[in-house]
Write a protein that holds these residues in place. Structure first.
Motif, PDB file in Angstrom:
ATOM      1  N   GLN A  20       0.831  -1.203   0.000  1.00 62.36           N
ATOM      2  CA  GLN A  20       0.000   0.000   0.000  1.00 62.36           C
ATOM      3  C   GLN A  20       0.864   1.251   0.000  1.00 62.36           C
ATOM      4  OE1 GLN A  20      -3.412  -0.318  -0.293  1.00 62.36           O
ATOM      5  NE2 GLN A  20      -3.262   1.856  -0.809  1.00 62.36           N
ATOM      6  N   GLY A  21       1.993   1.190   0.716  1.00 58.92           N
ATOM      7  CA  GLY A  21       2.911   2.323   0.742  1.00 58.92           C
ATOM      8  C   GLY A  21       3.468   2.628  -0.636  1.00 58.92           C
ATOM      9  N   GLY A  25       2.387   5.939  -3.107  1.00 59.13           N
ATOM     10  CA  GLY A  25       3.460   6.844  -3.494  1.00 59.13           C
ATOM     11  C   GLY A  25       4.350   7.243  -2.336  1.00 59.13           C
ATOM     12  N   GLN A  26       4.134   6.647  -1.150  1.00 61.41           N
ATOM     13  CA  GLN A  26       4.959   6.957   0.011  1.00 61.41           C
ATOM     14  C   GLN A  26       6.328   6.279  -0.094  1.00 61.41           C
ATOM     15  OE1 GLN A  26       2.627   5.739   3.372  1.00 61.41           O
ATOM     16  NE2 GLN A  26       1.036   7.281   3.043  1.00 61.41           N
ATOM     17  N   ILE A  27       6.364   5.137  -0.768  1.00 57.78           N
ATOM     18  CA  ILE A  27       7.620   4.427  -1.028  1.00 57.78           C
ATOM     19  C   ILE A  27       7.866   4.521  -2.528  1.00 57.78           C
ATOM     20  CG2 ILE A  27       8.890   2.266  -0.791  1.00 57.78           C
ATOM     21  CD1 ILE A  27       6.940   1.446   1.392  1.00 57.78           C
ATOM     22  N   LEU A 129      -1.878  17.110  -7.945  1.00 57.95           N
ATOM     23  CA  LEU A 129      -0.664  16.471  -8.459  1.00 57.95           C
ATOM     24  C   LEU A 129      -0.554  15.000  -8.074  1.00 57.95           C
ATOM     25  CD1 LEU A 129       2.044  19.241  -7.916  1.00 57.95           C
ATOM     26  CD2 LEU A 129       0.696  18.740  -9.960  1.00 57.95           C
ATOM     27  N   HIS A 130      -1.376  14.555  -7.127  1.00 56.56           N
ATOM     28  CA  HIS A 130      -1.269  13.172  -6.672  1.00 56.56           C
ATOM     29  C   HIS A 130      -2.647  12.511  -6.670  1.00 56.56           C
ATOM     30  CE1 HIS A 130       2.272  15.234  -4.943  1.00 56.56           C
ATOM     31  NE2 HIS A 130       2.885  14.122  -5.301  1.00 56.56           N
ATOM     32  N   GLY A 131      -2.644  11.243  -7.028  1.00 65.02           N
ATOM     33  CA  GLY A 131      -3.887  10.505  -7.067  1.00 65.02           C
ATOM     34  C   GLY A 131      -4.381  10.148  -5.677  1.00 65.02           C
ATOM     35  N   VAL A 171       0.802   5.313 -10.272  1.00 66.04           N
ATOM     36  CA  VAL A 171       0.726   6.044  -9.007  1.00 66.04           C
ATOM     37  C   VAL A 171       1.844   7.061  -8.856  1.00 66.04           C
ATOM     38  CG1 VAL A 171      -0.436   4.143  -7.834  1.00 66.04           C
ATOM     39  CG2 VAL A 171       2.042   4.309  -7.715  1.00 66.04           C
ATOM     40  N   THR A 172       2.913   6.922  -9.620  1.00 64.30           N
ATOM     41  CA  THR A 172       4.014   7.882  -9.512  1.00 64.30           C
ATOM     42  C   THR A 172       3.976   8.932 -10.614  1.00 64.30           C
ATOM     43  OG1 THR A 172       5.462   6.412 -10.802  1.00 64.30           O
ATOM     44  CG2 THR A 172       5.559   6.236  -8.403  1.00 64.30           C
ATOM     45  N   SER A 173       2.882   8.984 -11.382  1.00 68.96           N
ATOM     46  CA  SER A 173       2.838   9.889 -12.533  1.00 68.96           C
ATOM     47  C   SER A 173       1.708  10.901 -12.448  1.00 68.96           C
ATOM     48  CB  SER A 173       2.697   9.088 -13.819  1.00 68.96           C
ATOM     49  OG  SER A 173       1.475   8.390 -13.824  1.00 68.96           O
ATOM     50  N   GLY A 174       1.314  11.295 -11.225  1.00 71.42           N
ATOM     51  CA  GLY A 174       0.225  12.251 -11.064  1.00 71.42           C
ATOM     52  C   GLY A 174       0.381  13.511 -11.891  1.00 71.42           C
TER      53      GLY A 174
END
Length: 238
Positions: A20-21, A25-27, A129-131, A171-174
């Motif tokens: 989940q992390g 996008g936390q990791i 900028l983030h999902g 998830v890293t391409s917001g």
């Protein structure tokens, strides 16, 4: 036996939390995952953490290199193309079989999954900028439910792993996808409609277009991608 069962349960819990992390996008890609550090963070033994990381390696969300340990893989353009190609081929078959074999209960579950997805905001309030992690969860659940009725556990597992492996790119391409002119909500609605009408040809065509459009947008994050004109070849009917 109970201790082994407890350790397995703990490993699955750590697996879910790290997974989940990554999806939240936390990791981020490139992050080293040190069992000693993670064991303190998740209040689990290093053995449990290593077992969780091995499970994540099976999902291709974590890589393991001799002498370097575990890490979240860096994003790679060619890998995205290959993963999308594999996902299109496998989910075309899985969705075709699901439409053929799925019963009314499955239709109801697909409707429910789509309802949750359509009622969940893609972006967090005040953060374009983030999902929204909840949207990503609902999105995964909807696509997983579409193929579930194919009735082939091995195929479902392949689809799930490919979905997880491509999710990290999304998830890293917001900032890349925020300004997209796509109507993703309509794409999902159109896929749902075709599925409920048991139109396998249209449903699979729409699903593959959906994945291709996502891959095309994500490829734009790499310089020269648009000029290269790289696209995933759609699965052949032969």
């Amino acid at each position: 036996m109970s201790k082994r069962g407890e350790a397995k349960s703990l490993a699955l819990d750590v697996y879910q939390r790290i997974r989940q992390g990554i999806f939240d996008g936390q990791i981020t890609p490139g992050t080293r995952l040190q069992p000693a550090v993670l064991s303190k963070e998740y209040n689990a033994s290093t053995t449990v953490v290593r077992e969780a990381l091995i499970l994540l390696s099976g999902d291709r969300l974590v890589s393991s290199t001799t002498g370097q340990g575990f890490s979240v893989p860096e994003l790679d353009r060619k890998e995205l193309l290959d993963l999308t190609l594999l996902r299109c081929h496998n989910e075309k078959l899985a969705l075709t079989l699901a439409i053929e074999r799925g019963d009314m209960d499955w239709e109801t579950e697909v409707l429910a999954a789509h309802h949750r997805l359509s009622r969940t905001q893609r972006r967090l309030p005040g953060d374009q900028l983030h999902g929204n992690p909840e949207w990503f969860n609902a999105h995964r659940a909807f696509h997983a439910k579409l193929v579930e009725a194919c009735g082939i556990p091995a195929l479902i597992d392949i689809c799930e792993k490919l979905a997880a492996a491509t999710e990290i790119y999304r998830v890293t391409s917001g900032p890349v996808t925020t300004t997209s002119a796509r109507n993703v909500e309509q794409e999902h609605a159109d896929i749902l409609e075709a599925v409920l009408h048991r139109d396998a040809a249209r449903a699979t065509a729409l699903l593959l277009e959906h994945y291709q459009a996502t891959a095309d947008k994500l490829l734009a994050r790499w310089p020269g991608a648009a000029a290269d004109g790289e696209r995933v070849a759609p699965p052949s009917d032969r």
